[in-house]
Design an enzyme around this catalytic site. Structure first.
Site, PDB file in Angstrom:
ATOM      1  N   HIS A 131       0.840  -1.203   0.000  1.00  0.00           N
ATOM      2  CA  HIS A 131       0.000   0.000   0.000  1.00  0.00           C
ATOM      3  C   HIS A 131       0.876   1.255   0.000  1.00  0.00           C
ATOM      4  O   HIS A 131       0.631   2.198  -0.772  1.00  0.00           O
ATOM      5  CB  HIS A 131      -0.901  -0.015   1.232  1.00  0.00           C
ATOM      6  N   GLU A 132       1.889   1.277   0.846  1.00  0.00           N
ATOM      7  CA  GLU A 132       2.761   2.450   0.914  1.00  0.00           C
ATOM      8  C   GLU A 132       3.581   2.604  -0.365  1.00  0.00           C
ATOM      9  O   GLU A 132       3.833   3.726  -0.818  1.00  0.00           O
ATOM     10  CB  GLU A 132       3.678   2.344   2.138  1.00  0.00           C
ATOM     11  N   HIS A 135       1.576   4.399  -2.905  1.00  0.00           N
ATOM     12  CA  HIS A 135       1.616   5.857  -2.720  1.00  0.00           C
ATOM     13  C   HIS A 135       2.867   6.441  -3.375  1.00  0.00           C
ATOM     14  O   HIS A 135       2.817   7.499  -4.015  1.00  0.00           O
ATOM     15  CB  HIS A 135       1.635   6.198  -1.231  1.00  0.00           C
ATOM     16  N   GLU A 202      -6.407   7.156  -0.632  1.00  0.00           N
ATOM     17  CA  GLU A 202      -6.326   5.924   0.153  1.00  0.00           C
ATOM     18  C   GLU A 202      -7.020   4.778  -0.564  1.00  0.00           C
ATOM     19  O   GLU A 202      -6.520   3.642  -0.581  1.00  0.00           O
ATOM     20  CB  GLU A 202      -6.938   6.136   1.540  1.00  0.00           C
TER      21      GLU A 202
END
Length: 327
Positions: A131-132, A135, A202
């Site tokens: 997930h990071e 980003h 998100e």
């Protein structure tokens, strides 16, 4: 291109808020001073805000020799994401959480808490890391980091003007009420900007991260555990710098699930439901496995299991769950 445009619009909005605070504190002169401060903040935000954020969150760089499994996981997932391997940082807090920062994929860092490494299973940690990395790949980290820097600066400017005479400045168009108004409204305005940006990205990072790891339900499980713990586990560094709360994968301040304008994050239940739908679309089960093709003369023997494989992180508990190196 879209992220560059979004960042430009965001900087313009935050600069306008900054100048409005200066105007209500000190009239035209105050507005020009605020504009100058905003320009400096822009430069700092672009070049150095990642290191500022890491220091304010007490994130410490760690050597590969200390957590080789975590390094291998970040490196492997980075290759799958098609980006350079970011620097790895660890935050000493019992609250499980994580964030990414940096102006671009070549100058990025991933920070995870010791609480996350202790309490999550290997697949869940991989889901959070992916997930990071999403980003970073999407260049959300520049927007997130600059927003955090600006939001904090706007709040400080409003408080400075109020406590050091801005409210009584004769150039203030609203007189003594101007300082009080700005003390209340300026941080709210900055927060509204960062909240609006936070919620959409998100959902995007959840989907992209699940595709990177190939295991949507592991990320869904991680989000549930982090949200459940964040509500009753204090993250001291985050509490001291609330303007940076939107950078974490789950709100580190309250952990409340509020999918509305005043939430820095989408409702966790909504995010989990979206990941479950994605898992169904990808035909991935709750162990991260995909259906295997039946063997044919041209096809080797089927591989046991399937899905994403990650390096072992830490010990294995009696129930078979892989735990982090601090557990």
């Amino acid at each position: 291109m879209f992220n560059a445009f979004r960042t430009t619009v965001l900087l313009a909005a935050l600069t306008a808020i900054f100048m409005a605070v200066g105007y209500f504190i000190g009239g035209t002169g105050g507005m020009m001073i605020a504009f100058g401060v905003a320009l400096v903040t822009n430069l700092i935000g672009y070049w150095n805000s990642d290191q500022l954020v890491l220091r304010m969150q007490n994130a410490q760089p760690v050597e590969r020799s200390r957590v080789p499994e975590l390094y291998d996981m970040v490196d492997t997932l980075s290759k799958r994401a098609g980006i350079p391997t970011p620097a790895v940082y660890v935050i000493e807090t019992d609250q499980p959480n994580a964030f990414a920062t940096g102006r671009d994929p070549n100058h990025a860092a991933v920070a995870v808490s010791t609480g996350l490494l202790r309490s999550l299973e290997t697949r869940e940690i991989a889901g959070v890391i992916a997930h990071e990395l999403a980003h970073i790949r999407n260049r959300d980290t520049l927007t997130m980091t600059i927003t955090a820097t600006f939001a904090g600066a706007i709040g400080m400017l409003a408080q400075f003007g109020f406590f050091f005479g801005g409210g009584n400045n004769r150039n203030n168009p609203l007189g003594p009420f101007g300082g009080i108004l700005m003390l209340i409204l300026a941080p709210m305005a900055a927060a509204l900007v960062q909240m609006a940006v936070s919620r959409t990205r998100e959902y995007e990072a959840d989907r992209d991260g699940a595709e990177i790891s190939g295991d949507p339900l592991a990320l869904a499980s991680a989000l549930g555990k982090i949200a459940a713990s964040a509500g009753h586990t204090v993250n001291v560094a985050a509490e001291r710098s609330p303007a940076m709360a939107h950078m974490y994968i789950i709100n580190p301040l309250s952990g409340r699930a509020m999918d509305n304008l005043f939430s820095t994050h989408p409702d966790t239940a909504n995010r989990i439901n979206a990941l479950r739908q994605l898992a169904a679309e990808m035909s991935v089960d709750d162990k991260g496995r995909r259906p295997q093709p039946r063997p044919t003369p041209q096809n080797a023997a089927p591989v046991s299991g399937g899905g994403w494989r990650v390096p072992t992180v830490g010990r294995t508990d009696e129930d078979g769950g892989q735990r982090g190196p601090w557990g």
